[in-house]
Scaffold this motif. Structure first.
Motif, PDB file in Angstrom:
ATOM      1  N   ASP A 219       0.443  -1.126   0.073  1.00 32.84           N
ATOM      2  CA  ASP A 219      -0.241   0.486  -0.187  1.00 32.84           C
ATOM      3  C   ASP A 219       1.159   1.333  -0.014  1.00 32.84           C
ATOM      4  OD1 ASP A 219      -2.346  -2.090   0.230  1.00 32.84           O
ATOM      5  OD2 ASP A 219      -3.001  -1.504   2.012  1.00 32.84           O
ATOM      6  N   TYR A 220       2.035   1.298   0.859  1.00 32.40           N
ATOM      7  CA  TYR A 220       2.902   2.581   1.028  1.00 32.40           C
ATOM      8  C   TYR A 220       3.550   2.525  -0.729  1.00 32.40           C
ATOM      9  CZ  TYR A 220       6.722   5.198   1.843  1.00 32.40           C
ATOM     10  OH  TYR A 220       8.019   6.764   1.748  1.00 32.40           O
ATOM     11  N   LEU A 221       4.051   1.330  -0.904  1.00 39.57           N
ATOM     12  CA  LEU A 221       5.172   1.843  -2.496  1.00 39.57           C
ATOM     13  C   LEU A 221       3.763   2.072  -3.650  1.00 39.57           C
ATOM     14  CD1 LEU A 221       6.349  -1.702  -2.923  1.00 39.57           C
ATOM     15  CD2 LEU A 221       7.605   0.482  -2.223  1.00 39.57           C
ATOM     16  N   SER A 222       2.911   1.574  -3.132  1.00 40.84           N
ATOM     17  CA  SER A 222       1.490   1.894  -4.473  1.00 40.84           C
ATOM     18  C   SER A 222       1.097   4.024  -4.089  1.00 40.84           C
ATOM     19  CB  SER A 222       0.225   1.260  -4.226  1.00 40.84           C
ATOM     20  OG  SER A 222       0.861  -0.158  -4.900  1.00 40.84           O
ATOM     21  N   SER A 223       1.554   4.047  -3.278  1.00 39.64           N
ATOM     22  CA  SER A 223       1.287   5.819  -2.519  1.00 39.64           C
ATOM     23  C   SER A 223       1.695   6.461  -2.879  1.00 39.64           C
ATOM     24  CB  SER A 223       0.653   5.714  -0.531  1.00 39.64           C
ATOM     25  OG  SER A 223       1.786   5.855  -0.485  1.00 39.64           O
ATOM     26  N   LEU A 224       3.082   5.916  -2.919  1.00 45.72           N
ATOM     27  CA  LEU A 224       4.065   6.741  -3.284  1.00 45.72           C
ATOM     28  C   LEU A 224       4.146   7.684  -5.434  1.00 45.72           C
ATOM     29  CD1 LEU A 224       7.135   4.878  -2.487  1.00 45.72           C
ATOM     30  CD2 LEU A 224       5.852   6.644  -1.376  1.00 45.72           C
ATOM     31  N   LYS A 225       3.047   6.773  -5.868  1.00 47.15           N
ATOM     32  CA  LYS A 225       3.496   6.592  -7.768  1.00 47.15           C
ATOM     33  C   LYS A 225       3.053   8.568  -8.228  1.00 47.15           C
ATOM     34  CE  LYS A 225       1.648   4.776 -11.675  1.00 47.15           C
ATOM     35  NZ  LYS A 225       0.238   3.318 -11.980  1.00 47.15           N
ATOM     36  N   PRO A 226       2.012   8.670  -7.250  1.00 52.19           N
ATOM     37  CA  PRO A 226       1.482   9.942  -7.684  1.00 52.19           C
ATOM     38  C   PRO A 226       3.154  11.399  -7.320  1.00 52.19           C
ATOM     39  CG  PRO A 226       0.161   9.411  -5.971  1.00 52.19           C
ATOM     40  CD  PRO A 226       0.873   8.729  -6.700  1.00 52.19           C
ATOM     41  N   HIS A 227       3.112  10.693  -6.228  1.00 54.68           N
ATOM     42  CA  HIS A 227       4.047  12.141  -5.566  1.00 54.68           C
ATOM     43  C   HIS A 227       5.286  11.725  -6.424  1.00 54.68           C
ATOM     44  CE1 HIS A 227       2.044  13.049  -2.448  1.00 54.68           C
ATOM     45  NE2 HIS A 227       1.898  11.225  -2.190  1.00 54.68           N
ATOM     46  N   LEU A 228       5.725  10.023  -7.020  1.00 59.06           N
ATOM     47  CA  LEU A 228       7.530  10.619  -8.014  1.00 59.06           C
ATOM     48  C   LEU A 228       6.713  11.187  -9.465  1.00 59.06           C
ATOM     49  CD1 LEU A 228       7.631   7.954  -5.818  1.00 59.06           C
ATOM     50  CD2 LEU A 228       8.852   6.513  -7.751  1.00 59.06           C
ATOM     51  N   GLU A 229       5.521  10.858  -9.610  1.00 58.03           N
ATOM     52  CA  GLU A 229       4.913  11.633 -10.514  1.00 58.03           C
ATOM     53  C   GLU A 229       4.928  13.263 -10.715  1.00 58.03           C
ATOM     54  OE1 GLU A 229       0.984   9.812 -11.407  1.00 58.03           O
ATOM     55  OE2 GLU A 229       1.882   8.288 -12.382  1.00 58.03           O
ATOM     56  N   GLN A 230       4.620  13.781  -9.714  1.00 57.68           N
ATOM     57  CA  GLN A 230       4.548  14.865  -8.986  1.00 57.68           C
ATOM     58  C   GLN A 230       6.063  15.775  -9.532  1.00 57.68           C
ATOM     59  OE1 GLN A 230       2.084  15.299  -6.286  1.00 57.68           O
ATOM     60  NE2 GLN A 230       0.453  14.987  -7.421  1.00 57.68           N
ATOM     61  N   GLY A 231       7.270  14.640  -8.832  1.00 57.00           N
ATOM     62  CA  GLY A 231       8.871  15.251  -8.930  1.00 57.00           C
ATOM     63  C   GLY A 231       9.799  15.169  -7.240  1.00 57.00           C
ATOM     64  N   ARG A 246       7.184  -2.389  -9.230  1.00 55.79           N
ATOM     65  CA  ARG A 246       7.629  -2.998  -7.778  1.00 55.79           C
ATOM     66  C   ARG A 246       6.743  -4.158  -7.600  1.00 55.79           C
ATOM     67  NH1 ARG A 246      10.449   1.171  -4.042  1.00 55.79           N
ATOM     68  NH2 ARG A 246      11.168  -0.627  -3.120  1.00 55.79           N
ATOM     69  N   THR A 247       5.677  -3.337  -7.412  1.00 55.09           N
ATOM     70  CA  THR A 247       4.237  -3.758  -7.514  1.00 55.09           C
ATOM     71  C   THR A 247       3.357  -5.317  -7.740  1.00 55.09           C
ATOM     72  OG1 THR A 247       3.097  -2.051  -8.344  1.00 55.09           O
ATOM     73  CG2 THR A 247       3.222  -1.619  -5.939  1.00 55.09           C
ATOM     74  N   LYS A 248       3.955  -5.092  -9.341  1.00 56.31           N
ATOM     75  CA  LYS A 248       3.829  -6.125  -9.836  1.00 56.31           C
ATOM     76  C   LYS A 248       4.655  -7.715  -9.113  1.00 56.31           C
ATOM     77  CE  LYS A 248       3.700  -8.422 -14.543  1.00 56.31           C
ATOM     78  NZ  LYS A 248       4.090  -7.966 -16.159  1.00 56.31           N
ATOM     79  N   ILE A 249       5.735  -7.273  -9.340  1.00 57.56           N
ATOM     80  CA  ILE A 249       6.778  -8.491  -8.741  1.00 57.56           C
ATOM     81  C   ILE A 249       6.939  -8.965  -7.174  1.00 57.56           C
ATOM     82  CG2 ILE A 249       9.227  -8.821  -8.166  1.00 57.56           C
ATOM     83  CD1 ILE A 249       9.879  -6.859 -10.259  1.00 57.56           C
ATOM     84  N   LEU A 250       5.869  -8.072  -6.346  1.00 54.51           N
ATOM     85  CA  LEU A 250       5.814  -8.359  -5.013  1.00 54.51           C
ATOM     86  C   LEU A 250       4.432  -9.016  -5.049  1.00 54.51           C
ATOM     87  CD1 LEU A 250       6.938  -5.534  -3.183  1.00 54.51           C
ATOM     88  CD2 LEU A 250       7.834  -7.672  -2.866  1.00 54.51           C
ATOM     89  N   SER A 251       2.978  -8.719  -5.826  1.00 55.84           N
ATOM     90  CA  SER A 251       2.350  -9.495  -6.642  1.00 55.84           C
ATOM     91  C   SER A 251       2.359 -10.842  -6.777  1.00 55.84           C
ATOM     92  CB  SER A 251       0.963  -8.390  -7.452  1.00 55.84           C
ATOM     93  OG  SER A 251       0.797  -7.364  -5.895  1.00 55.84           O
ATOM     94  N   GLU A 252       3.373 -10.779  -7.563  1.00 55.60           N
ATOM     95  CA  GLU A 252       3.378 -11.891  -8.089  1.00 55.60           C
ATOM     96  C   GLU A 252       4.061 -12.694  -7.078  1.00 55.60           C
ATOM     97  OE1 GLU A 252       5.414 -11.555 -11.631  1.00 55.60           O
ATOM     98  OE2 GLU A 252       4.282 -11.009 -12.402  1.00 55.60           O
ATOM     99  N   PHE A 253       5.136 -12.466  -6.284  1.00 54.18           N
ATOM    100  CA  PHE A 253       6.190 -13.010  -5.581  1.00 54.18           C
ATOM    101  C   PHE A 253       4.804 -13.764  -4.237  1.00 54.18           C
ATOM    102  CE2 PHE A 253       7.671 -13.177  -0.946  1.00 54.18           C
ATOM    103  CZ  PHE A 253       8.604 -14.047  -1.014  1.00 54.18           C
ATOM    104  N   ILE A 254       3.913 -12.779  -3.844  1.00 46.34           N
ATOM    105  CA  ILE A 254       2.695 -13.077  -2.651  1.00 46.34           C
ATOM    106  C   ILE A 254       1.763 -14.428  -3.578  1.00 46.34           C
ATOM    107  CG2 ILE A 254       0.772 -11.853  -1.670  1.00 46.34           C
ATOM    108  CD1 ILE A 254       2.227  -9.946  -1.652  1.00 46.34           C
ATOM    109  N   ARG A 255       1.103 -14.027  -4.567  1.00 48.68           N
ATOM    110  CA  ARG A 255       0.663 -15.185  -5.046  1.00 48.68           C
ATOM    111  C   ARG A 255       1.499 -16.684  -5.192  1.00 48.68           C
ATOM    112  NH1 ARG A 255      -1.243 -11.599  -8.245  1.00 48.68           N
ATOM    113  NH2 ARG A 255       0.408 -11.861 -10.193  1.00 48.68           N
ATOM    114  N   LYS A 256       2.585 -16.468  -5.176  1.00 50.23           N
ATOM    115  CA  LYS A 256       3.482 -17.879  -5.430  1.00 50.23           C
ATOM    116  C   LYS A 256       3.445 -17.829  -4.211  1.00 50.23           C
ATOM    117  CE  LYS A 256       8.117 -19.165  -6.862  1.00 50.23           C
ATOM    118  NZ  LYS A 256       9.838 -18.995  -7.380  1.00 50.23           N
ATOM    119  N   HIS A 257       4.233 -18.315  -2.977  1.00 54.21           N
ATOM    120  CA  HIS A 257       3.900 -18.343  -2.287  1.00 54.21           C
ATOM    121  C   HIS A 257       2.579 -18.306  -0.470  1.00 54.21           C
ATOM    122  CE1 HIS A 257       8.323 -18.734  -2.906  1.00 54.21           C
ATOM    123  NE2 HIS A 257       8.859 -17.211  -3.514  1.00 54.21           N
TER     124      HIS A 257
END
Length: 280
Positions: A219-231, A246-257
């Motif tokens: 959730d924290y990583l996802s919350s960073l996205k608009p702030h990165l876009e705003q510099g 990053r969130t895609k890789i982590l989501s796949e890791f969560i599903r796999k395990h």
């Protein structure tokens, strides 16, 4: 006579075998002693190297001096590192006074998080996740390995010990050059995508091991996205894979395990108590 010779031969053989066992035991003890002495020497050099890198980070960003907040961050970081950090290291945690959103790890146990990153967090699990990510970089020696400072045999005459162990002018110049390269890696080039994915995944594992809610980190990583876009996270944007990656890789890791159903503590009230920010 023959019987006596056979008995003597048997005694000599047993004595020789026993002597060999003693020598083998002594050799193993000596080899083990040398190994751990070399480990200790390599660790000391890694800490010295990391201290120089940390000094460069503090040369770029001032340290945040709110004692209550610093102690709280250190308490959370120490709790995780005491259980899951490298036992030969002592970890140090600090807050950098900058609105740029990021966290930093220098070899040897130096971990920093910025005020900009802290202000976006909503609970203690998110803080623990960011600190665990940086802790993973140190545990896995990502910077040391990327700079090819660590050899496979870990001897005192190779790898990081060789580069940092010299007292000559050329050795000191080489050390300063390595500090510059590590600092540039943290601020401009970044670690490899593989290392960042590894640190993210190990952060999740640490959160689960210490009873924190792993989803809070995503959730924290996802919350960073608009702030990165705003510099608002210039260094993070340059040095890390995209948030979507990053969130895609982590989501796949969560599903796999099969970690989807795991929940843990967030400690929102305690976090808000210590991380209340006044307008300056």
């Amino acid at each position: 006579m023959i019987r006596w010779l056979l008995m003597l031969l048997g005694f000599c053989t047993a004595t020789f075998s026993f002597t060999l066992q003693i020598h083998a035991h002594e050799f193993r003890l000596r080899a083990n002693h040398i190994f751990w002495k070399n480990q200790e020497a390599g660790t000391e050099k890694e800490i010295d190297f990391g201290r120089g890198v940390a000094a460069k980070i503090l040369g770029k960003y001032p340290i945040y001096k709110d004692e209550e907040k610093v102690n709280y961050v250190s308490q959370i970081g120490t709790g995780i590192s005491a259980q899951l950090g490298r036992p030969e290291l002592r970890y140090y945690f600090g807050i950098l006074d900058t609105e740029d959103i990021n966290g930093y790890a220098a070899p040897g146990g130096y971990i920093f998080v910025t005020t900009g990153a802290l202000k976006l967090m909503r609970n203690e699990a998110q803080l623990a996740g960011v600190l665990a990510h940086e802790l993973a970089h140190i545990n896995q020696k990502h910077i040391v390995k990327q700079l090819n400072l660590q050899s496979t045999d870990r001897s005192m005459t190779s790898g990081i010990a060789q580069i940092l162990g010299g007292a000559t002018l050329s050795a000191k110049i080489a050390l300063e050059r390595l500090n510059d390269l590590a600092f540039k890696m943290l601020m401009e080039e970044g670690l490899s995508k593989k290392d960042e994915a590894d640190a993210d995944q190990k952060a999740l594992e640490m959160l689960i091991s210490t009873g924190y809610d792993p989803q809070s980190y995503l959730d924290y990583l996802s919350s960073l996205k608009p702030h990165l876009e705003q510099g608002q996270a210039k260094v993070l944007s340059k040095t890390h894979p995209t948030i979507d990656t990053r969130t895609k890789i982590l989501s796949e890791f969560i599903r796999k395990h099969e970690l989807d159903s795991i929940q843990g503590k967030k400690n929102e009230k305690r976090f808000k108590k210590f991380m209340f920010w006044k307008e300056r």
